[in-house]
Design a protein around this motif. Structure first.
Motif, short mmCIF file in Angstrom:
data_model
loop_
_atom_site.label_atom_id
_atom_site.label_comp_id
_atom_site.label_asym_id
_atom_site.label_seq_id
_atom_site.Cartn_x
_atom_site.Cartn_y
_atom_site.Cartn_z
N PHE A 7 33.56 -0.39 -44.95
CA PHE A 7 34.33 -0.94 -43.84
C PHE A 7 33.75 -0.53 -42.49
CE2 PHE A 7 37.42 -0.70 -47.34
CZ PHE A 7 37.86 -2.01 -47.37
N PHE A 8 32.86 0.45 -42.48
CA PHE A 8 32.34 0.97 -41.23
C PHE A 8 31.22 0.12 -40.64
CE2 PHE A 8 33.54 5.75 -41.83
CZ PHE A 8 34.87 5.37 -41.91
N ASP A 9 30.57 -0.69 -41.47
CA ASP A 9 29.36 -1.39 -41.04
C ASP A 9 29.56 -2.23 -39.79
OD1 ASP A 9 28.07 -0.25 -43.15
OD2 ASP A 9 28.18 -2.01 -44.45
N ASN A 10 30.67 -2.95 -39.72
CA ASN A 10 30.88 -3.89 -38.63
C ASN A 10 31.89 -3.41 -37.60
OD1 ASN A 10 29.08 -5.84 -39.79
ND2 ASN A 10 30.70 -6.41 -41.23
N LEU A 11 32.33 -2.17 -37.69
CA LEU A 11 33.31 -1.67 -36.72
C LEU A 11 32.67 -1.56 -35.34
CD1 LEU A 11 35.09 1.18 -38.71
CD2 LEU A 11 36.01 -1.06 -38.15
N PRO A 12 33.42 -1.90 -34.30
CA PRO A 12 32.88 -1.79 -32.94
C PRO A 12 32.65 -0.32 -32.57
CG PRO A 12 35.23 -2.26 -32.87
CD PRO A 12 34.82 -2.39 -34.31
N SER A 13 31.79 -0.11 -31.63
CA SER A 13 31.51 1.24 -31.16
C SER A 13 31.05 1.17 -29.70
CB SER A 13 30.43 1.91 -32.02
OG SER A 13 29.22 1.18 -31.96
N GLY A 14 30.86 2.31 -29.10
CA GLY A 14 30.41 2.34 -27.72
C GLY A 14 31.43 2.97 -26.79
N ARG A 15 31.17 2.86 -25.51
CA ARG A 15 32.03 3.46 -24.49
C ARG A 15 32.62 2.38 -23.58
NH1 ARG A 15 32.14 9.11 -24.07
NH2 ARG A 15 31.21 9.91 -25.98
N ALA A 16 33.86 2.60 -23.21
CA ALA A 16 34.51 1.69 -22.25
C ALA A 16 33.90 1.91 -20.87
CB ALA A 16 36.01 1.96 -22.22
N SER A 17 34.01 0.91 -20.03
CA SER A 17 33.52 1.03 -18.67
C SER A 17 34.43 1.95 -17.86
CB SER A 17 33.47 -0.35 -18.00
OG SER A 17 34.79 -0.80 -17.73
N ASP A 18 34.00 2.27 -16.66
CA ASP A 18 34.81 3.12 -15.77
C ASP A 18 35.84 2.32 -14.99
OD1 ASP A 18 33.48 5.45 -16.52
OD2 ASP A 18 31.90 5.13 -15.04
N LYS A 19 35.85 1.02 -15.15
CA LYS A 19 36.79 0.16 -14.43
C LYS A 19 38.22 0.44 -14.87
CE LYS A 19 37.89 -4.70 -13.51
NZ LYS A 19 37.52 -6.11 -13.80
N GLY A 66 41.96 7.86 -28.26
CA GLY A 66 40.64 7.26 -28.15
C GLY A 66 40.53 6.29 -27.00
N TYR A 67 41.66 5.64 -26.69
CA TYR A 67 41.68 4.67 -25.59
C TYR A 67 41.49 5.37 -24.25
CZ TYR A 67 43.50 0.96 -22.56
OH TYR A 67 43.67 0.01 -21.56
N LEU A 68 42.23 6.44 -24.01
CA LEU A 68 42.08 7.18 -22.75
C LEU A 68 40.70 7.84 -22.66
CD1 LEU A 68 44.21 7.68 -20.42
CD2 LEU A 68 45.13 6.65 -22.49
N ALA A 69 40.14 8.22 -23.81
CA ALA A 69 38.81 8.82 -23.83
C ALA A 69 37.71 7.77 -23.69
CB ALA A 69 38.61 9.63 -25.11
N GLY A 70 38.08 6.49 -23.80
CA GLY A 70 37.11 5.42 -23.63
C GLY A 70 36.14 5.27 -24.78
N GLN A 71 36.55 5.70 -25.99
CA GLN A 71 35.65 5.70 -27.14
C GLN A 71 36.03 4.58 -28.12
OE1 GLN A 71 35.90 10.38 -26.76
NE2 GLN A 71 34.74 9.86 -28.61
N ILE A 72 35.31 3.50 -28.03
CA ILE A 72 35.56 2.33 -28.86
C ILE A 72 35.25 2.65 -30.32
CG2 ILE A 72 34.95 -0.08 -29.26
CD1 ILE A 72 34.03 -0.13 -26.27
N GLY A 73 36.19 2.38 -31.21
CA GLY A 73 35.99 2.60 -32.63
C GLY A 73 36.29 4.01 -33.11
N TRP A 74 36.63 4.92 -32.19
CA TRP A 74 36.89 6.32 -32.56
C TRP A 74 38.08 6.42 -33.50
CZ3 TRP A 74 40.92 9.84 -31.74
CH2 TRP A 74 40.61 11.19 -31.95
N GLY A 75 39.18 5.79 -33.14
CA GLY A 75 40.41 5.90 -33.91
C GLY A 75 40.31 5.29 -35.29
N ILE A 76 39.74 4.10 -35.40
CA ILE A 76 39.70 3.43 -36.70
C ILE A 76 38.78 4.15 -37.67
CG2 ILE A 76 37.88 1.81 -35.99
CD1 ILE A 76 40.84 1.21 -38.44
N ARG A 77 37.71 4.74 -37.18
CA ARG A 77 36.82 5.48 -38.07
C ARG A 77 37.51 6.71 -38.66
NH1 ARG A 77 33.39 2.69 -34.81
NH2 ARG A 77 31.46 1.97 -35.81
N ILE A 78 38.31 7.38 -37.85
CA ILE A 78 39.07 8.52 -38.36
C ILE A 78 40.15 8.06 -39.33
CG2 ILE A 78 40.75 10.30 -37.69
CD1 ILE A 78 39.06 10.81 -35.23
N ASP A 79 40.87 7.02 -38.97
CA ASP A 79 41.97 6.57 -39.83
C ASP A 79 41.48 6.14 -41.21
OD1 ASP A 79 44.06 7.01 -38.06
OD2 ASP A 79 43.82 5.07 -37.08
N LEU A 80 40.39 5.38 -41.25
CA LEU A 80 39.90 4.91 -42.54
C LEU A 80 39.26 6.02 -43.36
CD1 LEU A 80 38.40 1.37 -41.76
CD2 LEU A 80 40.68 1.96 -42.61
#
Length: 305
Positions: A7-19, A66-80
């Motif tokens: 399930f991890f192969d296609n999960l989004p990742s990266g950092r949110a912008s500073d906006k 994970g949202y406030l930390a701006g880390q895309i995909g952080w939460g779902i990787r831990i949950d799964l």
């Protein structure tokens, strides 16, 4: 746990912008239904929708990290990856934390493997408030980032009643914020914020059966005010949903909710179902982005709504 790797192969990742997006994001609880919210938040980050104010209850409070930390995909990787780890969910967690969720394992061990951007999480330019229910009074308390131990507040907010010991904060016992208010809308409403976006974990048509379980009086009989509050929580939820739908129709708030019936249980263990729910939230949010931007850019609501 290896079966989750596919399930991890296609999960989004990266950092949110500073906006930063002006407005308040309200995150409903819902235990493992909260994976819908995790998907919504990842899509929001990918679309530069990083709200200045966030309020969460229970699973919504956990999702906000994970949202406030701006880390895309952080939460779902831990949950799964951790869903069937007994130190995170199950007997090992109960032995350590006296509750069904291993918060100490999450905040001490899991985050070592998947570190949080604490600098960004604690950035004072963005607010976070998480709700918990005081067992003595039955009333809701909002704990705000920067004014408390955030990990302790999140633990209190997401501590499931009946199967968990209360979390002590400054000598007071707390349980899940959903015991008093399923959707932490009151904080957003009282903040005076003109733009409010609510993320639900059930379809908008969903309403709860009113009343209280006999188990509540048996287990929490020494806390009559808590039992009384619990007895009226579902009625308050139904009334709040009516209010939210009415305000949405008037263009005063914006709601994102599951576009399909949710068949994930409170303690769901089926990884396929959990992954599907995450992607439902992700794509529902992408579908909502144009209308959401239009709402955010529209003229502010009157002060007296």
């Amino acid at each position: 746990m290896n079966k989750t790797f596919k399930f991890f192969d296609n999960l989004p990742s990266g950092r949110a912008s500073d906006k930063i997006t002006e407005g308040c994001l309200v995150l409903e609880g819902g235990a493992w239904k909260g994976l819908y919210t995790v998907g919504v938040l990842d899509a929001m980050m990918e679309n530069d929708l990083n709200f200045r104010k966030v309020t969460g209850c229970s699973a919504g409070a956990l999702s906000a990290i994970g949202y406030l930390a701006g880390q895309i995909g952080w939460g779902i990787r831990i949950d799964l990856s951790c869903r069937h780890d007994g130190k995170y969910i199950g007997l090992d967690a109960y032995r350590r934390d006296k509750g069904i969720t291993g918060f100490s394992y999450l905040f001490r061990d899991v985050v070592k493997e998947r570190p949080l951007d604490k600098h960004r999480l604690n950035d004072p330019s963005r607010q976070l408030a998480v709700s918990a229910t005081n067992l003595k009074t039955g009333k809701l308390t909002y704990f705000e980032k920067g004014k408390c131990s955030l990990s302790k507040a999140i633990q209190a907010s997401a501590t499931v009643p009946y199967v968990s010991a209360p979390v002590m904060i400054k000598g007071e016992p707390y349980l899940d914020g959903g015991c008093a208010e399923k959707i932490p809308y009151s904080w957003a409403k009282e903040s005076g914020e003109k733009k409010i976006v609510v993320v639900l974990t059930r379809e908008k048509s969903y309403r709860r059966k009113e009343g209280v379980s006999p188990a509540a009086r048996l287990i929490y009989g020494r806390y009559p005010e808590f039992v009384d509050s619990l007895a009226h929580t579902n009625a308050r939820f139904n009334a709040m949903m009516d209010e939210l739908e009415e305000r949405e129709q008037k263009g005063e708030i914006f709601i994102i909710s599951p576009s399909k019936p949710v068949n994930v249980s409170r303690f769901e263990g089926d990884i396929d179902k959990l992954s599907t729910l995450y992607w439902l939230g992700y794509y529902d949010a992408y579908e909502a982005v144009p209308a959401l931007r239009e709402y955010l850019n529209s003229q502010s609501c009157p002060d007296d709504v």
